[in-house]
Design an enzyme around this catalytic site. Structure first.
Site, PDB file in Angstrom:
ATOM      1  N   THR A 116       5.847  -0.176  -3.926  1.00 26.33           N
ATOM      2  CA  THR A 116       4.660  -0.390  -2.845  1.00 26.33           C
ATOM      3  C   THR A 116       3.919  -1.940  -2.341  1.00 26.33           C
ATOM      4  O   THR A 116       3.419  -2.572  -3.897  1.00 26.33           O
ATOM      5  CB  THR A 116       3.704   0.906  -2.828  1.00 26.33           C
ATOM      6  OG1 THR A 116       3.036   0.617  -1.786  1.00 26.33           O
ATOM      7  CG2 THR A 116       2.788   0.831  -4.026  1.00 26.33           C
ATOM      8  N   TYR A 140      -3.728   4.727  -5.268  1.00 26.01           N
ATOM      9  CA  TYR A 140      -1.998   4.892  -5.336  1.00 26.01           C
ATOM     10  C   TYR A 140      -0.988   3.308  -5.488  1.00 26.01           C
ATOM     11  O   TYR A 140      -0.730   3.267  -6.885  1.00 26.01           O
ATOM     12  CB  TYR A 140      -1.850   4.902  -3.744  1.00 26.01           C
ATOM     13  CG  TYR A 140      -0.161   4.789  -3.992  1.00 26.01           C
ATOM     14  CD1 TYR A 140       0.528   5.611  -4.203  1.00 26.01           C
ATOM     15  CD2 TYR A 140       0.185   3.886  -2.316  1.00 26.01           C
ATOM     16  CE1 TYR A 140       1.224   5.425  -3.230  1.00 26.01           C
ATOM     17  CE2 TYR A 140       1.377   3.773  -2.354  1.00 26.01           C
ATOM     18  CZ  TYR A 140       2.610   5.064  -2.449  1.00 26.01           C
ATOM     19  OH  TYR A 140       3.678   4.462  -2.391  1.00 26.01           O
TER      20      TYR A 140
END
Ligand code: UDP
Length: 337
Positions: A116, A140
């Site tokens: 990501t 995250y």
């Protein structure tokens, strides 16, 4: 060839499974269905289970003799990760270690990993190149960055060949309307704006109107999920063709503000999106836009569906079709798709 797809009943995983199946590959899905949907995994076998279950992973590998793995299964909400980091390190790091151990022990050499742009943190440079420093500002992003480092060292020690695909903002739905984005609760920009346009929520909140951007709202690089799916296929081919392990951004290089996305939803739907201005969401950087040159040069990837209008149109078709089906007498995803 069979390809293991962890999280293959989820949003990007299911679109990738569909594409693979159309290219004579058999997706073998492992998904615990915590956020994925059984109806979205229909292009090959599905094994229901969690990557914490090491016995299950080994059993799947022994049964199916897959040639490579694409690893999507993860928790993926920035906001939730700020409040519940344990969940993120357990699901995204520990469970990935379980998977990698099983792959290595089974002699499997090829992994495509869902990473990501959240691994970059607050970028110092825009658009963001892959060699930008990775300094995540939420758990995250940290969990994904950690796995990238694990892949690096496992590559050196065990010969694992990997591509980490650093997604920017996945959005849109299958242009053929078979699958789409379906999260519960929904937290993502495009489906939330569509739900507000459909009257399924009274309004949408615009998180932050004081960002240092032209209209004060955050800018993201929205990329169509079918384009992301194609990049996984290309990354597999690249690895199987002897390509070197590496990380690749998946974005278009174009940024759109929250207000611009809302206008696109209004244009496509012909409806108003009621909004309320709200505080910034913790963990959100002001701007994230990819330098997408490497995906094109290395993988030959060209986004085909990622104009903002194509993204919003396919998403609108998906979400409004469900509304039509319900109003026609209860045709639901479970039995209708
Ligand atoms: N956003 C918003 N209202 C919402 C959901 C999202 O203003 O109800 C903003 C969010 O703050 C971010 C952008 O839309 O700037 C994209 O958020 P999303 O959750 O879709 O993806 P993320 O960037 O977190 O991966």
């Amino acid at each position: 060839m069979k390809i293991l797809i962890t999280g293959g009943a989820g949003y990007i995983g299911s679109h990738t499974a569909k594409l693979l199946s159309h290219c004579s590959l058999i997706p073998v899905v492992v998904d615990d269905l915590s956020t994925g949907h059984r109806w979205a995994a229909k292009w090959g076998p599905i094994v229901e289970g969690n990557l914490a279950d090491t016995g299950l992973i080994r059993q799947v590998l022994a049964t199916h003799k897959v040639g490579a793995a694409i690893h999507f299964a993860a928790s993926a909400y920035v906001g939730e990760s700020m409040e519940d980091p344990r969940k993120y390190f357990r699901n995204n790091v520990i469970n990935t270690l379980n998977l990698l151990d099983a792959l290595i022990d089974a002699g499997l050499a090829y992994v495509v990993f869902s990473s990501t742009c959240a691994t970059y943190g607050t970028p110092a440079e825009m658009p963001i190149p892959e060699n930008h420093i990775q300094d995540p500002i939420n758990p995250y992003g940290e969990s994904k960055r950690f796995v990238e480092r694990v892949l690096h060292w496992y590559g050196r020690a065990y010969g694992l060949k990997w591509v980490a695909l650093r997604y920017f903002n996945a959005a849109g739905a299958d242009p053929e309307g078979e699958i789409g984005e379906e999260h519960d609760p929904e937290t993502h920009m495009v489906p939330i704006a569509i739900q507000a346009a459909l009257g399924k929520r009274p309004y949408m909140e615009v998180f932050g109107t004081d960002y240092p951007t032209p209209d004060g709202t955050a800018i993201r690089d929205y990329t169509h999920v079918t384009d992301l799916a194609r990049a996984h296929l290309l990354a597999l081919r690249y690895l199987l063709g002897g390509g070197k392990s590496t990380a690749v951004n998946l974005g278009t290089g174009n940024g759109h503000s929250v207000r611009k996305v809302i206008r696109a939803v209004e244009r496509v739907s012909g409806r108003r999106v009621p909004v309320r201005e709200a505080a910034r969401r913790p963990g959100d950087p002001p701007v994230l836009v990819a330098d997408s040159g490497k995906a094109c040069q290395l993988l030959g990837w060209q986004p085909q569906f990622s104009s903002l209008d194509a993204i919003v149109e396919t998403a609108w078709n998906w979400h409004s079709r469900e509304t039509k089906a319900h109003s026609m007498g209860g045709l639901t995803r479970g039995n209708g798709r």
